[in-house]
Design an enzyme around this catalytic site. Structure first.
Site, PDB file in Angstrom:
ATOM      1  N   ASP A   1      51.406  16.235  62.576  1.00  0.00           N
ATOM      2  CA  ASP A   1      51.423  17.375  63.485  1.00  0.00           C
ATOM      3  C   ASP A   1      51.440  18.686  62.679  1.00  0.00           C
ATOM      4  O   ASP A   1      52.363  18.915  61.897  1.00  0.00           O
ATOM      5  CB  ASP A   1      52.694  17.251  64.343  1.00  0.00           C
ATOM      6  CG  ASP A   1      52.780  18.298  65.424  1.00  0.00           C
ATOM      7  OD1 ASP A   1      52.053  19.299  65.372  1.00  0.00           O
ATOM      8  OD2 ASP A   1      53.610  18.102  66.329  1.00  0.00           O
ATOM      9  N   ILE A   2      50.454  19.517  62.891  1.00  0.00           N
ATOM     10  CA  ILE A   2      50.342  20.759  62.105  1.00  0.00           C
ATOM     11  C   ILE A   2      51.506  21.721  62.379  1.00  0.00           C
ATOM     12  O   ILE A   2      51.850  22.537  61.530  1.00  0.00           O
ATOM     13  CB  ILE A   2      48.967  21.438  62.342  1.00  0.00           C
ATOM     14  CG1 ILE A   2      48.624  22.373  61.178  1.00  0.00           C
ATOM     15  CG2 ILE A   2      48.916  22.153  63.684  1.00  0.00           C
ATOM     16  CD1 ILE A   2      47.178  22.822  61.149  1.00  0.00           C
TER      17      ILE A   2
ATOM     18  N   SER B   1      37.292  22.116  66.232  1.00  0.00           N
ATOM     19  CA  SER B   1      36.162  21.753  67.124  1.00  0.00           C
ATOM     20  C   SER B   1      35.980  20.253  67.370  1.00  0.00           C
ATOM     21  O   SER B   1      35.092  19.877  68.134  1.00  0.00           O
ATOM     22  CB  SER B   1      34.817  22.323  66.623  1.00  0.00           C
ATOM     23  OG  SER B   1      34.719  23.701  66.927  1.00  0.00           O
ATOM     24  N   THR B   2      36.780  19.401  66.740  1.00  0.00           N
ATOM     25  CA  THR B   2      36.515  17.954  66.893  1.00  0.00           C
ATOM     26  C   THR B   2      37.268  17.313  68.050  1.00  0.00           C
ATOM     27  O   THR B   2      37.197  16.100  68.237  1.00  0.00           O
ATOM     28  CB  THR B   2      36.829  17.167  65.599  1.00  0.00           C
ATOM     29  OG1 THR B   2      38.253  17.180  65.383  1.00  0.00           O
ATOM     30  CG2 THR B   2      36.104  17.745  64.409  1.00  0.00           C
ATOM     31  N   GLY B   3      38.017  18.109  68.815  1.00  0.00           N
ATOM     32  CA  GLY B   3      38.741  17.580  69.971  1.00  0.00           C
ATOM     33  C   GLY B   3      37.969  17.894  71.243  1.00  0.00           C
ATOM     34  O   GLY B   3      36.860  17.390  71.467  1.00  0.00           O
TER      35      GLY B   3
ATOM     36  N   ASN C   1      40.723  29.297  71.531  1.00  0.00           N
ATOM     37  CA  ASN C   1      39.507  29.652  72.263  1.00  0.00           C
ATOM     38  C   ASN C   1      39.357  31.174  72.225  1.00  0.00           C
ATOM     39  O   ASN C   1      40.251  31.879  71.745  1.00  0.00           O
ATOM     40  CB  ASN C   1      39.528  29.095  73.694  1.00  0.00           C
ATOM     41  CG  ASN C   1      40.732  29.569  74.468  1.00  0.00           C
ATOM     42  OD1 ASN C   1      41.035  30.762  74.491  1.00  0.00           O
ATOM     43  ND2 ASN C   1      41.452  28.651  75.098  1.00  0.00           N
TER      44      ASN C   1
ATOM     45  N   GLY D   1      45.255  20.829  73.449  1.00  0.00           N
ATOM     46  CA  GLY D   1      45.150  20.313  72.088  1.00  0.00           C
ATOM     47  C   GLY D   1      46.079  21.005  71.110  1.00  0.00           C
ATOM     48  O   GLY D   1      47.227  21.314  71.424  1.00  0.00           O
ATOM     49  N   VAL D   2      45.541  21.297  69.943  1.00  0.00           N
ATOM     50  CA  VAL D   2      46.358  21.886  68.885  1.00  0.00           C
ATOM     51  C   VAL D   2      46.835  23.292  69.266  1.00  0.00           C
ATOM     52  O   VAL D   2      47.934  23.712  68.900  1.00  0.00           O
ATOM     53  CB  VAL D   2      45.603  21.842  67.528  1.00  0.00           C
ATOM     54  CG1 VAL D   2      44.430  22.781  67.482  1.00  0.00           C
ATOM     55  CG2 VAL D   2      46.561  22.092  66.371  1.00  0.00           C
ATOM     56  N   ASP D   3      46.025  24.001  70.019  1.00  0.00           N
ATOM     57  CA  ASP D   3      46.369  25.349  70.488  1.00  0.00           C
ATOM     58  C   ASP D   3      47.651  25.299  71.338  1.00  0.00           C
ATOM     59  O   ASP D   3      48.611  26.064  71.106  1.00  0.00           O
ATOM     60  CB  ASP D   3      45.185  25.877  71.319  1.00  0.00           C
ATOM     61  CG  ASP D   3      45.224  27.367  71.566  1.00  0.00           C
ATOM     62  OD1 ASP D   3      46.148  28.031  71.077  1.00  0.00           O
ATOM     63  OD2 ASP D   3      44.311  27.858  72.260  1.00  0.00           O
TER      64      ASP D   3
END
Ligand code: ADP
Length: 174
Positions: free
Chosen positions: A14-15, A121-123, A28, A36-38
Site C-alpha cells: 500500500d503506497i 493508469s493501470t487500474g 483525475n 483506487g489509489v486516489d
C-alpha cells in the site's frame, strides 16, 4: 547490475504506508479525489489534503501538482493524471510518459530524495499493464541517468500481477 539498481526499488503493498519524501497519486483532472489509489491516499491523508487540492484548480493529463502529505507518513503528495486507455491511438503512451516525467521534474524541483510511484493508469484507466510497466521503468531510468534527484524511486505495486510484471522487467533490464 548497473548503477540504476541502487536507485530503483520494487515494493508490493500500500503506497499510503510509504515513509518517503513524496508519494505520487494517480489522480483525475479535477484533483478532487476518486477511487483506487486516489481514494486511499485521500483517506489516509485526511480532509486537509482535499482542502489544499481545491485551491489548485485541477491538473491536465500528463502534468503534475504538489501538495503536503498531511497525515500520511510521506511529506508530500505529487498528484499526476495519467491517460484513460482508449485503444492506444489517442496519444496514451506519450501522455503516460509525461505523467511520469512531470512527477519526476516536480520532485527534483522540490529537492525530493525518495519518491514512490503507483502503477499509474493501470487500474480504472485500463492502460495495458505490460506496456505501462515498460514505459514507467524506461522513463524513470532515463530521468535518473540525467539527474541526481530524486535519489531513489520506489515502484509500489498493489496487485500481484503488476508486481511480477515489474519484477521480471527490472531484473532483466537493470
Ligand atoms: P488509474 O485511474 O490511474 O488507473 P487506479 O487507482 O485505478 O488509477 O489504479 C492505479 C494503480 O494503483 C492500480 O495498479 C491499482 O492496483 C493501484 N492501487 C490501488 N490502491 C493502491 C494503494 N493503496 N497503494 C498502491 N497502489 C494502489
Amino acid at each position: 547490475m548497473n548503477k540504476y539498481s541502487k536507485r530503483i526499488e520494487l515494493f508490493m503493498g500500500d503506497i499510503t504506508e510509504q515513509k518517503v519524501d513524496a508519494v505520487v497519486n494517480a489522480a483525475n483532472t479535477s484533483l478532487l479525489g476518486g477511487g483506487g489509489v486516489d481514494g486511499a491516499i485521500h483517506d489516509a491523508a485526511g480532509p486537509a489534503l482535499l482542502d489544499e487540492c481545491r485551491t489548485i484548480g485541477g491538473c491536465p493529463v500528463g502534468a503534475a501538482r504538489i501538495t503536503k502529505g498531511y497525515q500520511l507518513p510521506a511529506k508530500h503528495v505529487i498528484h499526476t493524471v495519467g491517460p484513460v486507455w482508449r485503444g492506444g491511438e489517442h496519444g496514451e503512451p506519450e501522455l503516460l510518459r509525461n505523467a511520469y516525467k512531470s512527477s519526476l521534474e516536480l520532485a527534483k524541483k522540490h529537492g525530493i530524495k525518495t519518491l514512490a510511484f503507483p502503477n499509474i493508469s493501470t487500474g480504472i484507466y485500463r492502460f495495458p499493464k505490460h506496456r505501462a510497466a515498460r514505459l514507467a521503468i524506461e522513463t524513470v531510468k532515463s530521468f535518473l541517468d540525467r539527474n541526481s534527484l530524486p535519489k531513489k524511486v520506489i515502484f509500489v505495486c498493489y496487485d500481484e500481477e503488476n508486481y511480477y510484471i515489474y519484477k521480471e522487467y527490472i531484473e532483466s533490464n537493470l
